[in-house]
Design an enzyme around this catalytic site. Sequence first.
Site, PDB file in Angstrom:
ATOM      1  N   TYR A   1       1.053  -1.375  -0.248  1.00  0.00           N
ATOM      2  CA  TYR A   1       0.276  -0.225  -0.162  1.00  0.00           C
ATOM      3  C   TYR A   1       0.935   1.435  -0.179  1.00  0.00           C
ATOM      4  O   TYR A   1       0.314   2.226  -0.420  1.00  0.00           O
ATOM      5  CB  TYR A   1      -0.960  -0.126   0.972  1.00  0.00           C
ATOM      6  CG  TYR A   1      -2.311  -1.105   1.535  1.00  0.00           C
ATOM      7  CD1 TYR A   1      -3.492  -0.487   0.040  1.00  0.00           C
ATOM      8  CD2 TYR A   1      -2.148  -2.213   1.333  1.00  0.00           C
ATOM      9  CE1 TYR A   1      -4.163  -2.083  -0.705  1.00  0.00           C
ATOM     10  CE2 TYR A   1      -2.695  -2.703   1.212  1.00  0.00           C
ATOM     11  CZ  TYR A   1      -4.400  -2.741   0.259  1.00  0.00           C
ATOM     12  OH  TYR A   1      -5.008  -4.058  -0.189  1.00  0.00           O
TER      13      TYR A   1
ATOM     14  N   ARG B   1       1.997   2.014  -3.983  1.00  0.00           N
ATOM     15  CA  ARG B   1       0.620   2.717  -4.576  1.00  0.00           C
ATOM     16  C   ARG B   1       0.001   3.654  -4.133  1.00  0.00           C
ATOM     17  O   ARG B   1      -0.949   4.815  -4.880  1.00  0.00           O
ATOM     18  CB  ARG B   1      -1.061   1.500  -3.974  1.00  0.00           C
ATOM     19  CG  ARG B   1      -0.942  -0.101  -4.581  1.00  0.00           C
ATOM     20  CD  ARG B   1      -1.879  -0.271  -4.468  1.00  0.00           C
ATOM     21  NE  ARG B   1      -2.551  -0.245  -4.865  1.00  0.00           N
ATOM     22  CZ  ARG B   1      -4.079  -0.353  -5.207  1.00  0.00           C
ATOM     23  NH1 ARG B   1      -4.908  -1.050  -3.863  1.00  0.00           N
ATOM     24  NH2 ARG B   1      -4.736   0.586  -5.934  1.00  0.00           N
TER      25      ARG B   1
ATOM     26  N   HIS C   1     -14.707   1.739  -0.818  1.00  0.00           N
ATOM     27  CA  HIS C   1     -14.037   0.822  -0.704  1.00  0.00           C
ATOM     28  C   HIS C   1     -12.707   1.191   0.025  1.00  0.00           C
ATOM     29  O   HIS C   1     -11.626   0.756  -0.078  1.00  0.00           O
ATOM     30  CB  HIS C   1     -13.004  -0.245  -1.436  1.00  0.00           C
ATOM     31  CG  HIS C   1     -13.635  -0.380  -2.346  1.00  0.00           C
ATOM     32  ND1 HIS C   1     -13.570  -1.491  -3.323  1.00  0.00           N
ATOM     33  CD2 HIS C   1     -15.189  -1.768  -2.019  1.00  0.00           C
ATOM     34  CE1 HIS C   1     -14.459  -2.886  -3.896  1.00  0.00           C
ATOM     35  NE2 HIS C   1     -15.987  -2.747  -2.576  1.00  0.00           N
TER      36      HIS C   1
ATOM     37  N   THR D   1     -15.723   0.008 -14.897  1.00  0.00           N
ATOM     38  CA  THR D   1     -15.182  -1.584 -13.997  1.00  0.00           C
ATOM     39  C   THR D   1     -16.162  -3.341 -14.241  1.00  0.00           C
ATOM     40  O   THR D   1     -16.803  -3.283 -14.679  1.00  0.00           O
ATOM     41  CB  THR D   1     -15.951  -1.403 -12.391  1.00  0.00           C
ATOM     42  OG1 THR D   1     -15.882  -2.342 -11.393  1.00  0.00           O
ATOM     43  CG2 THR D   1     -17.179  -1.150 -12.484  1.00  0.00           C
ATOM     44  N   SER D   2     -14.810  -4.148 -13.423  1.00  0.00           N
ATOM     45  CA  SER D   2     -15.515  -4.869 -14.845  1.00  0.00           C
ATOM     46  C   SER D   2     -16.076  -5.905 -13.738  1.00  0.00           C
ATOM     47  O   SER D   2     -16.654  -7.146 -14.277  1.00  0.00           O
ATOM     48  CB  SER D   2     -14.283  -5.920 -14.287  1.00  0.00           C
ATOM     49  OG  SER D   2     -13.778  -6.752 -12.739  1.00  0.00           O
TER      50      SER D   2
ATOM     51  N   LEU E   1     -14.082  -0.271 -21.687  1.00  0.00           N
ATOM     52  CA  LEU E   1     -13.612  -0.518 -22.840  1.00  0.00           C
ATOM     53  C   LEU E   1     -14.414  -1.637 -23.683  1.00  0.00           C
ATOM     54  O   LEU E   1     -13.820  -1.564 -24.959  1.00  0.00           O
ATOM     55  CB  LEU E   1     -11.833  -1.287 -22.899  1.00  0.00           C
ATOM     56  CG  LEU E   1     -10.972  -0.026 -22.267  1.00  0.00           C
ATOM     57  CD1 LEU E   1      -9.876  -0.990 -21.810  1.00  0.00           C
ATOM     58  CD2 LEU E   1     -10.519   1.108 -23.579  1.00  0.00           C
TER      59      LEU E   1
HETATM   60  P1  OAD Z   1     -10.642  -4.539 -12.612  1.00  0.00           P
HETATM   61  O1  OAD Z   1      -9.017  -4.224 -13.326  1.00  0.00           O
HETATM   62  O2  OAD Z   1     -11.187  -5.427 -11.827  1.00  0.00           O
HETATM   63  O3  OAD Z   1     -12.040  -3.728 -13.696  1.00  0.00           O
HETATM   64  C1  OAD Z   1     -11.083  -2.797 -14.471  1.00  0.00           C
HETATM   65  C2  OAD Z   1     -12.247  -3.111 -15.326  1.00  0.00           C
HETATM   66  O4  OAD Z   1     -11.521  -0.931 -15.765  1.00  0.00           O
HETATM   67  C3  OAD Z   1     -12.388  -3.694 -16.486  1.00  0.00           C
HETATM   68  O5  OAD Z   1     -13.876  -4.139 -17.282  1.00  0.00           O
HETATM   69  C4  OAD Z   1     -11.571  -2.968 -17.724  1.00  0.00           C
HETATM   70  O6  OAD Z   1     -12.040  -3.211 -19.172  1.00  0.00           O
HETATM   71  C5  OAD Z   1     -12.172  -1.478 -17.552  1.00  0.00           C
HETATM   72  N1  OAD Z   1     -11.026   0.172 -18.672  1.00  0.00           N
HETATM   73  C6  OAD Z   1      -9.527  -0.319 -17.684  1.00  0.00           C
HETATM   74  N2  OAD Z   1      -9.331   0.565 -18.705  1.00  0.00           N
HETATM   75  C7  OAD Z   1      -9.530   1.376 -19.200  1.00  0.00           C
HETATM   76  C8  OAD Z   1     -10.062   2.458 -19.773  1.00  0.00           C
HETATM   77  N3  OAD Z   1      -9.223   3.387 -20.007  1.00  0.00           N
HETATM   78  N4  OAD Z   1     -11.639   3.481 -19.526  1.00  0.00           N
HETATM   79  C9  OAD Z   1     -12.936   2.595 -19.428  1.00  0.00           C
HETATM   80  N5  OAD Z   1     -12.552   1.292 -19.183  1.00  0.00           N
HETATM   81  C10 OAD Z   1     -11.019   0.831 -18.725  1.00  0.00           C
HETATM   82  O7  OAD Z   1     -11.122  -2.994 -11.426  1.00  0.00           O
HETATM   83  P2  OAD Z   1     -12.107  -2.920 -11.073  1.00  0.00           P
HETATM   84  O8  OAD Z   1     -13.353  -3.133 -10.886  1.00  0.00           O
HETATM   85  O9  OAD Z   1     -12.569  -1.733 -10.434  1.00  0.00           O
HETATM   86  O10 OAD Z   1     -11.305  -3.400  -4.262  1.00  0.00           O
HETATM   87  O11 OAD Z   1     -12.023  -3.836  -9.081  1.00  0.00           O
HETATM   88  C11 OAD Z   1     -13.298  -3.777  -8.090  1.00  0.00           C
HETATM   89  C12 OAD Z   1     -12.566  -3.913  -6.766  1.00  0.00           C
HETATM   90  O12 OAD Z   1     -11.630  -5.680  -7.637  1.00  0.00           O
HETATM   91  C13 OAD Z   1     -11.571  -3.396  -6.286  1.00  0.00           C
HETATM   92  O13 OAD Z   1     -12.182  -2.295  -5.987  1.00  0.00           O
HETATM   93  C14 OAD Z   1     -10.195  -3.357  -5.928  1.00  0.00           C
HETATM   94  C15 OAD Z   1     -10.320  -4.874  -6.521  1.00  0.00           C
HETATM   95  O14 OAD Z   1      -9.733  -5.784  -5.719  1.00  0.00           O
HETATM   96  C16 OAD Z   1     -10.759  -4.345  -2.713  1.00  0.00           C
HETATM   97  O15 OAD Z   1      -9.102  -4.179  -3.101  1.00  0.00           O
HETATM   98  C17 OAD Z   1     -11.425  -4.548  -2.558  1.00  0.00           C
END
Ligand code: OAD
Length: 231
Positions: free
Chosen positions: A53, A56, A106, A174-175, A200
Amino acid sequence: MVAIVVLTGAGISAESGLGTFRDTDGVWTKYDLEDVATPQGFVRNPELVQAFYNARRSGVVTARPNAAHEALAKLEASLGAELLLVTQNVDDLHERGGAKRVVHMHGELLKAFCASCQARRRQETDISVEEVCADCGVVGQMRPDVVWFGEIPYHMDEIYAALSKAEMFVSIGTSGQVYPAAGFVEMARDSGAACLELNLEATNPAFTQRRLGPATEVTPAWVDEILNSGG
Ligand code: OAD
C-alpha cells in the site's frame, strides 16, 4: 432525490497511470490478493502489506486526475444532490478532479486507521510496521483505511437507498467482479433505472445501454449529453 448513481472502478484512473486489477498486467496478476488485501494477510505479513500500500499510495500522490474525473465533477456541480458518485477506487482523483462529495465504498488510501482504537487520520506518506497510533499509543496497528476482502464496504445504506430510487445507473471502468458493487446493476435495473456501462469492453448483460471506449473519451461525451439535454 438522487436521479443518477455513478459507480466508478479502476478503469477510470487507468489513463492517469494507475494500474487496474484484472486487466493484463493488472495488480492481481502480480500479487495474491489473499496476501495483501485481507485481514489475515495483514496478520501474517504486515511488512508485505504495508509495502504494497505504501507503493500504491506514492503512485496515487504523483498521479493526476484525467478528463473523465473532471467531467464527473462538472456533472456533480450541475446536478448537486441529484447525483451520487460512488467509487470503488481508493485514490483521490475524483476529489482532485473537482468532485466534492465522493462515496468511497472501498475506503481511501490517503487515510489510515488504528485497528486498536479505530482513530482515523490523513496519511500521505508511508506507514511503517512500527507505526505508533497518535491517539492510543499502540504500536504496529495503523493500517491503510481501505476495505479488504472479508470486510464490509462503507456507506452501503446510502448507496442502496440511492439505487432503489435512481432513474439511471452508470458504471464506468469496472469489471463487475467484486460484490457488492457487482450487484448494483441488477438492483438498479430491477428498480426501473436505465443502466449504462462505459468501459473498454462489455461486462454484464444487465446493462441496457453501453458506450465502449476509453473513459477519458466516453465519459466527457456522456456528461455533455446529459448537461445539454437539461438533465
Ligand atoms: P478491474 O481491474 O477488475 O476492472 C477494470 C475495468 O476497467 C475492466 O472492465 C477494464 O475493461 C476497464 N478499463 C481499463 N482501462 C480502461 C479505460 N481506459 N477506460 C475505461 N475502462 C477501462 O477493477 P475494478 O472493477 O475497479 O477491491 O475492481 C474492483 C475491486 O477489485 C477493486 O476496488 C479492488 C479490487 O480487488 C478491493 O481491493 C477490495
